[in-house]
Design a protein around this motif. Structure first.
Motif, PDB file in Angstrom:
ATOM      1  N   PRO A   1      -4.015   0.036  -7.503  1.00 55.44           N
ATOM      2  CA  PRO A   1      -3.381  -1.005  -7.489  1.00 55.44           C
ATOM      3  C   PRO A   1      -2.078  -1.122  -6.476  1.00 55.44           C
ATOM      4  CG  PRO A   1      -3.362  -0.536  -9.811  1.00 55.44           C
ATOM      5  CD  PRO A   1      -3.899   0.522  -9.122  1.00 55.44           C
ATOM      6  N   GLU A   2      -1.317  -0.191  -6.894  1.00 51.48           N
ATOM      7  CA  GLU A   2       0.067  -0.043  -5.961  1.00 51.48           C
ATOM      8  C   GLU A   2      -0.240   0.072  -4.494  1.00 51.48           C
ATOM      9  OE1 GLU A   2      -0.648   1.995  -8.364  1.00 51.48           O
ATOM     10  OE2 GLU A   2       0.901   1.750  -9.885  1.00 51.48           O
ATOM     11  N   TRP A   3      -1.587   0.669  -4.007  1.00 55.08           N
ATOM     12  CA  TRP A   3      -1.915   0.581  -2.658  1.00 55.08           C
ATOM     13  C   TRP A   3      -2.225  -0.809  -2.210  1.00 55.08           C
ATOM     14  CZ3 TRP A   3      -5.997  -0.785   0.533  1.00 55.08           C
ATOM     15  CH2 TRP A   3      -5.705  -0.202   1.764  1.00 55.08           C
ATOM     16  N   GLU A   4      -2.831  -1.548  -3.027  1.00 57.94           N
ATOM     17  CA  GLU A   4      -3.296  -3.000  -2.712  1.00 57.94           C
ATOM     18  C   GLU A   4      -2.001  -3.647  -2.459  1.00 57.94           C
ATOM     19  OE1 GLU A   4      -5.850  -4.205  -1.717  1.00 57.94           O
ATOM     20  OE2 GLU A   4      -7.431  -2.869  -2.146  1.00 57.94           O
ATOM     21  N   GLN A   5      -0.941  -3.487  -3.124  1.00 55.47           N
ATOM     22  CA  GLN A   5       0.162  -4.045  -3.051  1.00 55.47           C
ATOM     23  C   GLN A   5       0.897  -3.693  -2.020  1.00 55.47           C
ATOM     24  OE1 GLN A   5       3.374  -3.249  -6.146  1.00 55.47           O
ATOM     25  NE2 GLN A   5       4.872  -4.099  -4.627  1.00 55.47           N
ATOM     26  N   ALA A   6       0.881  -2.204  -1.493  1.00 52.48           N
ATOM     27  CA  ALA A   6       1.506  -1.688  -0.175  1.00 52.48           C
ATOM     28  C   ALA A   6       0.819  -2.597   1.120  1.00 52.48           C
ATOM     29  CB  ALA A   6       1.238  -0.272  -0.070  1.00 52.48           C
ATOM     30  N   ARG A   7      -0.704  -2.718   0.920  1.00 53.57           N
ATOM     31  CA  ARG A   7      -0.972  -3.311   1.992  1.00 53.57           C
ATOM     32  C   ARG A   7      -0.881  -4.696   2.155  1.00 53.57           C
ATOM     33  NH1 ARG A   7      -5.925  -5.992   3.819  1.00 53.57           N
ATOM     34  NH2 ARG A   7      -6.732  -5.137   5.817  1.00 53.57           N
ATOM     35  N   ALA A   8      -0.580  -5.518   0.992  1.00 55.59           N
ATOM     36  CA  ALA A   8      -0.209  -6.913   1.031  1.00 55.59           C
ATOM     37  C   ALA A   8       1.306  -6.998   1.593  1.00 55.59           C
ATOM     38  CB  ALA A   8      -0.390  -7.467  -0.223  1.00 55.59           C
TER      39      ALA A   8
ATOM     40  N   LEU B   1       2.135   0.830  13.729  1.00 52.42           N
ATOM     41  CA  LEU B   1       2.591  -0.470  13.815  1.00 52.42           C
ATOM     42  C   LEU B   1       2.636  -0.932  15.484  1.00 52.42           C
ATOM     43  CD1 LEU B   1       5.887  -0.974  11.271  1.00 52.42           C
ATOM     44  CD2 LEU B   1       3.473  -2.367  11.414  1.00 52.42           C
ATOM     45  N   ARG B   2       2.985   0.296  16.408  1.00 51.79           N
ATOM     46  CA  ARG B   2       2.961   0.183  17.703  1.00 51.79           C
ATOM     47  C   ARG B   2       1.707  -0.256  18.074  1.00 51.79           C
ATOM     48  NH1 ARG B   2       1.394   4.299  21.363  1.00 51.79           N
ATOM     49  NH2 ARG B   2       1.733   3.805  23.379  1.00 51.79           N
ATOM     50  N   ARG B   3       0.443   0.364  17.699  1.00 53.89           N
ATOM     51  CA  ARG B   3      -0.737  -0.184  18.114  1.00 53.89           C
ATOM     52  C   ARG B   3      -1.098  -1.482  17.560  1.00 53.89           C
ATOM     53  NH1 ARG B   3      -4.604   5.151  17.861  1.00 53.89           N
ATOM     54  NH2 ARG B   3      -3.334   6.677  18.791  1.00 53.89           N
ATOM     55  N   ILE B   4      -0.646  -1.994  16.264  1.00 59.19           N
ATOM     56  CA  ILE B   4      -0.860  -3.389  15.743  1.00 59.19           C
ATOM     57  C   ILE B   4      -0.145  -4.202  16.890  1.00 59.19           C
ATOM     58  CG2 ILE B   4      -0.605  -5.100  14.151  1.00 59.19           C
ATOM     59  CD1 ILE B   4      -0.789  -2.639  12.164  1.00 59.19           C
ATOM     60  N   ALA B   5       1.159  -4.046  17.389  1.00 59.22           N
ATOM     61  CA  ALA B   5       1.978  -4.894  17.956  1.00 59.22           C
ATOM     62  C   ALA B   5       1.213  -4.896  19.463  1.00 59.22           C
ATOM     63  CB  ALA B   5       3.448  -4.476  17.949  1.00 59.22           C
ATOM     64  N   GLN B   6       0.770  -3.860  20.102  1.00 59.54           N
ATOM     65  CA  GLN B   6       0.106  -4.136  21.355  1.00 59.54           C
ATOM     66  C   GLN B   6      -1.132  -5.066  21.436  1.00 59.54           C
ATOM     67  OE1 GLN B   6      -0.867   0.136  22.041  1.00 59.54           O
ATOM     68  NE2 GLN B   6       0.798   0.510  23.170  1.00 59.54           N
ATOM     69  N   GLU B   7      -1.771  -5.031  20.237  1.00 55.24           N
ATOM     70  CA  GLU B   7      -2.843  -6.133  19.984  1.00 55.24           C
ATOM     71  C   GLU B   7      -2.262  -7.524  20.129  1.00 55.24           C
ATOM     72  OE1 GLU B   7      -5.364  -6.271  16.652  1.00 55.24           O
ATOM     73  OE2 GLU B   7      -6.244  -8.173  17.133  1.00 55.24           O
ATOM     74  N   HIS B   8      -1.271  -7.776  19.457  1.00 55.02           N
ATOM     75  CA  HIS B   8      -0.606  -8.900  19.580  1.00 55.02           C
ATOM     76  C   HIS B   8      -0.064  -9.219  21.021  1.00 55.02           C
ATOM     77  CE1 HIS B   8       1.792 -12.315  18.774  1.00 55.02           C
ATOM     78  NE2 HIS B   8       3.060 -11.763  19.211  1.00 55.02           N
ATOM     79  N   ALA B   9       0.732  -8.113  21.452  1.00 54.79           N
ATOM     80  CA  ALA B   9       1.126  -8.259  22.936  1.00 54.79           C
ATOM     81  C   ALA B   9       0.132  -8.637  23.863  1.00 54.79           C
ATOM     82  CB  ALA B   9       2.017  -7.274  23.360  1.00 54.79           C
ATOM     83  N   SER B  10      -1.035  -7.938  23.796  1.00 52.28           N
ATOM     84  CA  SER B  10      -2.175  -8.347  24.852  1.00 52.28           C
ATOM     85  C   SER B  10      -2.935  -9.509  24.412  1.00 52.28           C
ATOM     86  CB  SER B  10      -2.916  -6.928  24.982  1.00 52.28           C
ATOM     87  OG  SER B  10      -3.485  -6.589  23.561  1.00 52.28           O
TER      88      SER B  10
ATOM     89  N   PRO C   1      -7.865  -0.561  11.198  1.00 49.74           N
ATOM     90  CA  PRO C   1      -7.566   0.601  10.652  1.00 49.74           C
ATOM     91  C   PRO C   1      -6.065   1.076  10.301  1.00 49.74           C
ATOM     92  CG  PRO C   1      -8.604   1.320  12.503  1.00 49.74           C
ATOM     93  CD  PRO C   1      -8.775  -0.532  12.414  1.00 49.74           C
ATOM     94  N   GLU C   2      -5.269   0.607  11.400  1.00 50.43           N
ATOM     95  CA  GLU C   2      -3.841   0.844  11.239  1.00 50.43           C
ATOM     96  C   GLU C   2      -3.209   0.024  10.164  1.00 50.43           C
ATOM     97  OE1 GLU C   2      -5.398  -0.258  14.175  1.00 50.43           O
ATOM     98  OE2 GLU C   2      -4.963   1.291  15.815  1.00 50.43           O
ATOM     99  N   VAL C   3      -3.638  -1.218  10.075  1.00 51.93           N
ATOM    100  CA  VAL C   3      -2.986  -1.829   8.591  1.00 51.93           C
ATOM    101  C   VAL C   3      -3.032  -0.951   7.519  1.00 51.93           C
ATOM    102  CG1 VAL C   3      -2.942  -3.922   7.367  1.00 51.93           C
ATOM    103  CG2 VAL C   3      -3.416  -3.966   9.691  1.00 51.93           C
ATOM    104  N   ASP C   4      -4.296  -0.287   7.173  1.00 51.23           N
ATOM    105  CA  ASP C   4      -4.463   0.389   6.358  1.00 51.23           C
ATOM    106  C   ASP C   4      -3.551   1.680   6.094  1.00 51.23           C
ATOM    107  OD1 ASP C   4      -6.253  -1.419   5.279  1.00 51.23           O
ATOM    108  OD2 ASP C   4      -7.764  -0.215   5.640  1.00 51.23           O
ATOM    109  N   GLN C   5      -3.204   2.028   7.439  1.00 51.11           N
ATOM    110  CA  GLN C   5      -2.469   3.383   7.469  1.00 51.11           C
ATOM    111  C   GLN C   5      -0.963   3.136   7.275  1.00 51.11           C
ATOM    112  OE1 GLN C   5      -3.777   4.780  11.635  1.00 51.11           O
ATOM    113  NE2 GLN C   5      -5.274   6.108  10.690  1.00 51.11           N
TER     114      GLN C   5
END
Lengths: 207, 207
Positions: free
Chosen positions: B100-107, A194-203, B125-129
């Motif tokens: 399908p639970e993973w897709e829900q987590a991603r959503a 989440l920190r890396r995602i937020a860094q994209e937003h911040a920059s 990739p961080e969103v998936d992580q």
């Protein structure tokens, strides 16, 4: 359930389950005949924990084995288990710690801990790891990044209070140890990503 | 300076420096004779960056090579470099994403990002992580840990704003790219270690 159902419900292939059984990561099932055993929900749960630590937390099999040994040790509980789990989850670093500047960096970290009023064991490996990073940042001449040290500590403290608060509401010890491990490893994965995602937003604001 | 001085000032052994030169991680020095070359402060700086990424950040040599290639690429700058650096620094995960639970987590993760008002590329990739970790926590039946998701996001956002703010005050592009890498890798090491130390303090209150 039979091992076939365990494979299906956990998504872990049979050879891998056999390997975990041999290595003692997964306790044996109840024998029901020659080469047959019955497995319960605790086996499914254990398999999910192992896979989460390896696949999401990035832990190696040796680290997982050590962590599970501490989960299974009836002598350990509460604070002590949390310490052990943390210790085992610490990623080894290879930084050079011989320079006097490193000692100075470590003293600054201890000073930060004292300023925050944290009651912690000063010899834990994480103190040295923060010192490694502080020392490296300074060696790179990027001292301005160190103005963020107190902010990191403040965020860390706020998160830790909330995380420990959730875990402490659990009634059972086994659940608590598991929650500490899950919270430490998976919570870290969430925070870091989440920190890396937020860094994209911040920059993006500086475009 | 001669290579001997580079060894002494960087603390990196000669065979390792030769390896970095061969692999292109360290640019060649200015030739001053047969088998002799002169090295400048930029070589010392580069060596320190390499060691920080490997020793403190825990990166592999391949990842370091890729990151440095993006630092040295004159076509890249600003937002783009930050994206590339982040992408290269992403630790690979092996989580099963077929359920399908993973897709829900991603959503849910995308929903969190939308709620926070973050303008980010949804395919990073961080969103998936984060989805991997949310999915794993739920599979372990520890859903109460997920009540912390918004807190993680809030801390991540506060830190990111502060970090990007510091880096954006740098005047030069090369410095900015280096600061992004340093800040991402070393800042992460600091945050992760301080969080664990703070957890010890937070749980000591429950003794």
């Amino acid at each position: 359930m039979k091992v076939g159902e365990l494979v299906e419900r956990s998504g872990v292939p049979l050879p891998t389950i056999k390997y975990y059984l041999r290595e003692g990561l997964l306790p044996a099932g109840t024998p029901t005949g020659r080469n047959q055993a019955d497995y319960g929900p605790e086996h499914l749960r254990r398999l999910r924990l192992i896979r989460a630590l390896i696949d999401v937390g990035g832990l190696g099999i040796t680290a997982v084995k050590e962590v599970l040994r501490s989960v299974d040790d009836p002598r350990q509980f509460g604070h002590e288990v949390r310490g052990t789990a943390h210790y085992l989850l610490t990623r080894p670093t290879r930084a050079d710690r011989s320079a006097p500047e490193w000692e100075q960096a470590r003293a600054e970290v201890l000073d930060l801990i004292r300023r925050r009023g944290w009651h912690v064991y000063p010899d834990r490996p994480e103190v040295d790891q923060v010192a490694d990073a502080v020392h490296a940042i300074r060696a790179l001449g990027q001292d301005d990044l160190l103005t963020l040290l107190d902010r990191y500590a403040e965020s860390a403290e706020q998160l830790a209070e909330a995380e420990v608060g959730v875990v402490m509401q659990r009634p059972d010890r086994a659940g608590t140890v598991e929650a500490v491990i899950t919270g430490t490893v998976l919570g870290e994965a969430i925070l870091v990503a989440l920190r890396r995602i937020a860094q994209e937003h911040a920059s993006s604001k500086y475009q």
